[in-house]
Design a protein around this motif. Structure first.
Motif, PDB file in Angstrom:
ATOM      1  N   GLU A  98       0.827  -1.215   0.000  1.00  0.00           N
ATOM      2  CA  GLU A  98       0.000   0.000   0.000  1.00  0.00           C
ATOM      3  C   GLU A  98       0.861   1.264   0.000  1.00  0.00           C
ATOM      4  O   GLU A  98       0.512   2.261  -0.636  1.00  0.00           O
ATOM      5  CB  GLU A  98      -0.943   0.001   1.209  1.00  0.00           C
ATOM      6  N   VAL A  99       1.977   1.213   0.734  1.00  0.00           N
ATOM      7  CA  VAL A  99       2.865   2.383   0.746  1.00  0.00           C
ATOM      8  C   VAL A  99       3.452   2.602  -0.652  1.00  0.00           C
ATOM      9  O   VAL A  99       3.475   3.727  -1.166  1.00  0.00           O
ATOM     10  CB  VAL A  99       4.003   2.217   1.779  1.00  0.00           C
ATOM     11  N   LEU A 102      -2.342  10.030 -10.392  1.00  0.00           N
ATOM     12  CA  LEU A 102      -3.747   9.635 -10.545  1.00  0.00           C
ATOM     13  C   LEU A 102      -4.698  10.679  -9.974  1.00  0.00           C
ATOM     14  O   LEU A 102      -5.853  10.766 -10.391  1.00  0.00           O
ATOM     15  CB  LEU A 102      -4.005   8.303  -9.829  1.00  0.00           C
ATOM     16  N   TRP A 161      -0.377   7.714  -6.678  1.00  0.00           N
ATOM     17  CA  TRP A 161      -1.459   8.650  -6.386  1.00  0.00           C
ATOM     18  C   TRP A 161      -1.241  10.061  -6.914  1.00  0.00           C
ATOM     19  O   TRP A 161      -2.184  10.663  -7.427  1.00  0.00           O
ATOM     20  CB  TRP A 161      -1.744   8.685  -4.876  1.00  0.00           C
ATOM     21  N   PRO A 162      -0.006  10.615  -6.806  1.00  0.00           N
ATOM     22  CA  PRO A 162       0.150  11.986  -7.295  1.00  0.00           C
ATOM     23  C   PRO A 162      -0.278  12.139  -8.754  1.00  0.00           C
ATOM     24  O   PRO A 162      -0.930  13.126  -9.096  1.00  0.00           O
ATOM     25  CB  PRO A 162       1.640  12.267  -7.118  1.00  0.00           C
ATOM     26  N   GLN A 164       1.170   4.184  -3.085  1.00  0.00           N
ATOM     27  CA  GLN A 164       0.975   5.632  -2.934  1.00  0.00           C
ATOM     28  C   GLN A 164       1.763   6.415  -3.984  1.00  0.00           C
ATOM     29  O   GLN A 164       1.400   7.530  -4.340  1.00  0.00           O
ATOM     30  CB  GLN A 164       1.423   6.094  -1.539  1.00  0.00           C
ATOM     31  N   GLY A 165       2.835   5.800  -4.475  1.00  0.00           N
ATOM     32  CA  GLY A 165       3.630   6.467  -5.497  1.00  0.00           C
ATOM     33  C   GLY A 165       2.815   6.804  -6.734  1.00  0.00           C
ATOM     34  O   GLY A 165       3.123   7.759  -7.449  1.00  0.00           O
ATOM     35  N   GLN A 167       6.370   5.924  -8.525  1.00  0.00           N
ATOM     36  CA  GLN A 167       5.938   7.272  -8.880  1.00  0.00           C
ATOM     37  C   GLN A 167       6.413   7.641 -10.280  1.00  0.00           C
ATOM     38  O   GLN A 167       5.852   8.516 -10.931  1.00  0.00           O
ATOM     39  CB  GLN A 167       6.521   8.214  -7.819  1.00  0.00           C
ATOM     40  N   LEU A 227      -7.112  12.363  -6.974  1.00  0.00           N
ATOM     41  CA  LEU A 227      -8.023  11.776  -5.990  1.00  0.00           C
ATOM     42  C   LEU A 227      -8.918  10.714  -6.598  1.00  0.00           C
ATOM     43  O   LEU A 227      -9.356   9.788  -5.935  1.00  0.00           O
ATOM     44  CB  LEU A 227      -8.891  12.867  -5.350  1.00  0.00           C
ATOM     45  N   PHE A 228      -9.232  10.839  -7.883  1.00  0.00           N
ATOM     46  CA  PHE A 228     -10.277   9.981  -8.448  1.00  0.00           C
ATOM     47  C   PHE A 228      -9.801   9.026  -9.533  1.00  0.00           C
ATOM     48  O   PHE A 228     -10.565   8.168  -9.953  1.00  0.00           O
ATOM     49  CB  PHE A 228     -11.404  10.838  -9.012  1.00  0.00           C
ATOM     50  N   GLY A 229      -8.537   9.182 -10.020  1.00  0.00           N
ATOM     51  CA  GLY A 229      -8.069   8.325 -11.102  1.00  0.00           C
ATOM     52  C   GLY A 229      -8.177   6.851 -10.723  1.00  0.00           C
ATOM     53  O   GLY A 229      -7.870   6.480  -9.594  1.00  0.00           O
ATOM     54  N   ARG A 230      -8.620   6.012 -11.645  1.00  0.00           N
ATOM     55  CA  ARG A 230      -8.826   4.601 -11.312  1.00  0.00           C
ATOM     56  C   ARG A 230      -7.504   3.864 -11.232  1.00  0.00           C
ATOM     57  O   ARG A 230      -6.597   4.085 -12.025  1.00  0.00           O
ATOM     58  CB  ARG A 230      -9.721   3.931 -12.352  1.00  0.00           C
ATOM     59  N   PHE A 231      -7.410   2.979 -10.245  1.00  0.00           N
ATOM     60  CA  PHE A 231      -6.204   2.183 -10.067  1.00  0.00           C
ATOM     61  C   PHE A 231      -6.320   0.942 -10.941  1.00  0.00           C
ATOM     62  O   PHE A 231      -6.803  -0.100 -10.514  1.00  0.00           O
ATOM     63  CB  PHE A 231      -6.035   1.815  -8.591  1.00  0.00           C
TER      64      PHE A 231
END
Lengths: 246, 297
Positions: free
Chosen positions: A96-97, A106, A103-104, A100-101, A156, A108-112
């Motif tokens: 999970e950590v 993506l 997320w910047p 996080q790379g 990232q 708040l809403f970009g799909r994983f």
């Protein structure tokens, strides 16, 4: 190789209130280099790293990353503080950590998506963490915890790594592993700028060095920059007091 | 079966108990979310201090504007913001450290609040204010609670990634170009909103119990943040339902009854959690002692 400078610093000066932390630093940092920031405590190594991130208002001068201000290049720039101030008891897994790379970029809403998951897998693999991916982060050793944050930076998509004292607190094996990793990155054309205290390590394993004492004492290929004469200059000849020379 | 019915379900045949229960369940959701952040960011004591400092704002707005939920909310928001800003200023500009500045300031605010409330009306009013009064949960209170809970849930769903980064690793959040200011402002606003919404059921002093205790309990069971959020909300609901039933049967104020029920859950978790509990730690220590004895032999 001229024209392939990744950072260009022009007369960079930073004041904290009355105190001068950096004084008129002018230097070019080449692309795809392993750069050691060397200097006594309070020489401005951490300050320079934070300035390169675009976090500090410069009193004078400017820093360009490629053609841009560092703030506009976030996904490419990764920063690892001296001792990450995270709560090791946080309910979170290694995977999970590292995720996080992503997320910047993506938001708040970009799909994983599956492609994102694959990038995370590759980052875990590159830093040899695949077997530990499901563990809560407290269960990692110091070296593994550091690799986890480096994996997050790789996920990232960073290719410029700013590391504040990455060798502090590592045992011999973990240090050797980190050196190995940095060399691999160098071969891949990534750029690493790291604050380093160990002179021998900086001389043998880094391609370039910036020797700081608030002002820039010397810069260039590591072996020449970190010559005894330059070191004496930067450390104000304080070394013999501790050393063996008369 | 009948005994269980009388104990747990019969109390909720009454309208006022249903309203109280609905309010507590809604607050359990937002309380679990906000409480988890409070626990993980080590803001538990700060939150405790904050609730006490809301009292003068609540009392003043009651005195000037009446006791409608919106008036109380405005008073509490102003009091909360002023206290946080004043103590931040004290700790930054004087020699005082943050905990002393916050602690001292909030204590004075609390005393001022009690002085003001006791000017308002009867002693009964003061008690209701401090410890909750389930009979006082009216439709407008319920509307405020639903709004507070819904807003909090929406904020966590929409800003989940931002919240995780800000709580876990603010330096990375900053390097990724996020701004932490909105996080703390939003968190403070949501916390005050929910504390005021919990006023009638829980009382000023104990409202934080519905945030803190379920989250602290869930922290002992969960190794994933998302799970911790869900489990705290669930434990909050269980505890507040049990607490309301106890309050109905014993005549104890609803606030203390709910907090005591949550306290049982918390102590049980602290003792029994398989990885992070007391029994586990004791067993581990004993095993180590035995291993040492073996090697010495």
């Amino acid at each position: 190789m001229a024209g392939h400078d990744i950072f260009r610093l022009q007369d960079v000066t930073v004041h904290y209130g009355q105190r001068t932390a950096l004084d008129g630093i002018t230097a070019h940092i080449p692309c795809g280099a392993l750069v050691a920031l060397v200097g006594p405590n309070g020489a401005g190594k951490s300050t320079l790293l934070r300035a390169l991130l675009g976090w500090l208002p410069l009193t004078r001068g400017e820093i360009r990353l490629g053609d841009k201000h560092p703030r506009h290049l976030h996904p490419r720039l990764a920063y690892l503080p001296q001792r990450p101030e995270v709560d090791w008891d946080f309910p979170i897994s290694v995977r999970e950590v590292v995720a996080q790379g992503r997320w910047p970029s993506l938001g708040l809403f970009g799909r994983f998506t599956a492609a994102e998951r694959e990038r995370v897998d590759r980052a875990l693999e590159e830093l040899d963490l695949t077997a530990l991916a499901g563990e809560q982060i407290r269960r990692l050793s110091g070296g593994q915890q550091q690799r986890m944050f480096l994996a997050r930076a790789v996920a990232q998509g960073a290719d410029i790594f700013l590391l504040d004292e990455p060798f502090a607190g590592l045992d011999l094996a973990a240090s050797a592993e980190l050196v190995h990793l940095l060399h691999r990155w160098l071969a891949q054309g990534r750029t690493v700028i790291a604050a380093v205290h160990d002179l021998a390590l900086a001389r043998t394993h880094f391609s370039h060095a910036l020797l700081l004492d608030t002002r820039l004492v010397a810069a260039g290929p590591a072996a020449e920059t970190l010559s005894d004469a330059n070191i004496d200059l930067a450390y104000h000849r304080r070394m013999p007091v501790l050393g063996v020379r008369p | 079966m009948n005994a269980l019915y009388d104990l747990l379900l019969a109390p909720f045949a009454y309208d006022f108990m249903q309203r109280g229960l609905l309010s507590a369940v809604l607050l359990s959701i937002s309380g679990g979310l906000l409480g988890s952040v409070l626990v993980l960011r080590r803001l538990a004591l700060m939150g405790d201090a904050l609730t006490h400092s809301l009292l003068p704002g609540l009392a003043l707005s009651w005195l000037l504007l009446g006791r409608g939920p919106l008036a109380l909310l405005a008073g509490a928001l102003v009091a909360g913001l002023l206290s946080v800003m004043a103590s931040a200023l004290l700790s930054r500009l004087t020699r005082l450290k943050e905990d002393a500045a916050f602690g001292a300031f909030f204590l004075v605010a609390y005393a001022a609040g009690i002085a003001l409330v006791s000017q308002l009306g009867t002693r009964v009013d003061l008690l209701h204010f401090l410890f909750g009064h389930i009979l006082g949960v009216g439709p407008s209170d319920l509307a405020l609670t639903a709004a507070a809970s819904g807003l909090t849930l929406a904020a966590f769903v929409l800003a989940y990634r931002g919240i995780v980064l800000e709580v876990f690793d603010p330096i990375f959040a900053r390097a990724a170009g996020m701004r932490g200011g909105w996080f703390y402002a939003g968190f403070l606003a949501l916390a005050v909103l929910n504390l005021v919404a919990g006023l009638q059921t829980m009382g000023v002093v104990l409202a934080l119990g519905l945030f803190l205790l379920p989250a602290a309990s869930a922290y002992l069971w969960c190794d994933r943040f998302a799970w911790m959020l869900g489990v705290s909300a669930l434990l909050g609901m269980i505890g507040s339902t049990a607490g309301l039933a106890v309050s109905f049967h014993t005549g104890l104020s609803s606030g203390p009854a709910i907090v005591l029920a949550l306290g049982v859950i918390f102590l049980g978790s602290a003792a029994l959690s398989p990885r992070y509990g007391l029994l586990h730690a004791l067993a581990l220590a004993r095993r180590e002692r035995r291993a040492v004895r073996h090697t010495v032999d």
